[in-house]
Design an enzyme around this catalytic site. Sequence first.
Site, mmCIF file in Angstrom:
data_model
loop_
_atom_site.group_PDB
_atom_site.id
_atom_site.type_symbol
_atom_site.label_atom_id
_atom_site.label_comp_id
_atom_site.label_asym_id
_atom_site.label_seq_id
_atom_site.Cartn_x
_atom_site.Cartn_y
_atom_site.Cartn_z
ATOM 1 N N SER A 7 0.827 -1.032 0.029
ATOM 2 C CA SER A 7 -0.078 -0.072 -0.061
ATOM 3 C C SER A 7 0.789 1.315 0.111
ATOM 4 O O SER A 7 1.516 1.442 0.951
ATOM 5 C CB SER A 7 -0.799 0.001 1.283
ATOM 6 O OG SER A 7 -1.406 1.163 1.256
ATOM 7 N N MET A 36 -8.458 8.472 -0.452
ATOM 8 C CA MET A 36 -9.539 8.728 0.778
ATOM 9 C C MET A 36 -9.932 10.462 0.191
ATOM 10 O O MET A 36 -9.115 11.200 -0.067
ATOM 11 C CB MET A 36 -8.648 8.796 1.928
ATOM 12 C CG MET A 36 -7.980 7.715 2.149
ATOM 13 S SD MET A 36 -7.364 7.509 3.603
ATOM 14 C CE MET A 36 -6.474 5.849 3.662
ATOM 15 N N MET A 67 -11.957 4.879 -0.918
ATOM 16 C CA MET A 67 -12.599 5.054 0.509
ATOM 17 C C MET A 67 -13.071 6.505 0.443
ATOM 18 O O MET A 67 -12.562 7.562 1.181
ATOM 19 C CB MET A 67 -11.428 4.991 1.374
ATOM 20 C CG MET A 67 -11.059 3.486 1.868
ATOM 21 S SD MET A 67 -9.718 3.464 2.909
ATOM 22 C CE MET A 67 -8.698 3.565 1.541
HETATM 23 C C1 DX5 Z 1 -6.135 1.829 5.273
HETATM 24 C C2 DX5 Z 1 -5.859 1.471 4.083
HETATM 25 C C3 DX5 Z 1 -4.569 0.504 4.165
HETATM 26 C C4 DX5 Z 1 -3.308 0.684 4.835
HETATM 27 C C5 DX5 Z 1 -2.834 -0.500 5.216
HETATM 28 O O1 DX5 Z 1 -7.252 2.559 5.449
HETATM 29 O O2 DX5 Z 1 -6.932 0.954 3.326
HETATM 30 O O3 DX5 Z 1 -4.427 -0.002 2.629
HETATM 31 O O4 DX5 Z 1 -2.587 1.272 4.028
HETATM 32 O O5 DX5 Z 1 -1.952 0.060 6.181
HETATM 33 P P1 DX5 Z 1 -0.915 -1.115 7.047
HETATM 34 O O6 DX5 Z 1 -0.545 -1.874 6.598
HETATM 35 O O7 DX5 Z 1 0.247 0.065 7.636
HETATM 36 O O8 DX5 Z 1 -1.996 -1.341 8.216
HETATM 37 ZN ZN ZN Z 2 -6.399 0.140 1.182
#
Ligand code: DX5
Ligand code: ZN
Length: 221
Positions: A7, A36, A67
């Site tokens: 990510s 987001m 999101m």
């Molecule tokens: C959170 C995102 C994830 C995020 C995960 O809202 O959708 O994709 O980047 O991050 P880690 O792996 O750090 O929990």
């Molecule tokens: Zn994500």
Amino acid sequence: MIRVAPSILAADFTALGAEARAVEAGGADWLHLDVMDGQFVPNLTFGPPIIASLRRATSLPFDVHLMVERPEALIPATVEAGAQWITVHVETCPHLNRTLNWLRSLGVHPGVSLNPGTPLSAIEEVIPYIDQVLVMTVNPGFGGQRLIPNAVEKVRRCREMLTTAGSQAELSVDGGVTVDTIGSLVGAGATVVVAGSSIFGHSSGPAAGISELRAAAGQLR
Ligand code: DX5
Ligand code: ZN
């Protein structure tokens, strides 16, 4: 074989191209891009212009996680920017069936995501129309959170649901994926693991993060 989808949320935003190339060289399967809007989730990231720039930096498939409220407004520009997989949240789509069919008609793989508090029954009717279920294993909005305790059990029930429906859809997990949690998530039936901090935040660099995750999942290649 599981797919590892780093990510980009956890990358250095001043060096996105180099970060994308680093995970590609390190054996990533997809690049996960978290869009987001500061409304559906309490954080803001980036949108189609940055995805389009990244498209020139890497040939990894782009897995875009929307999101945002009213994701339909962003879908054409996201497809145009070069996404191969686009996932919308069930909580944001009153006409989910229409949105997923529209994604497929645009030539991308349709996916649906659920927040931790959303029951799996919310996606039951759309399983035949999707190529990916993205189970949020933390509350969305931020990287670096801890896995929600009942997440593994939810993934197991989601796997059962897909099997019962005869679906070949990918089952992705997103949030809190580390060397300590990946084994149980993959054991429960996840086929794609999204990981931000455990890859981009790894002290020896993203390639080490990817191979340690694969090793912890028992999937060295
Ligand atoms: C959170 C995102 C994830 C995020 C995960 O809202 O959708 O994709 O980047 O991050 P880690 O792996 O750090 O929990
Ligand atoms: Zn994500």
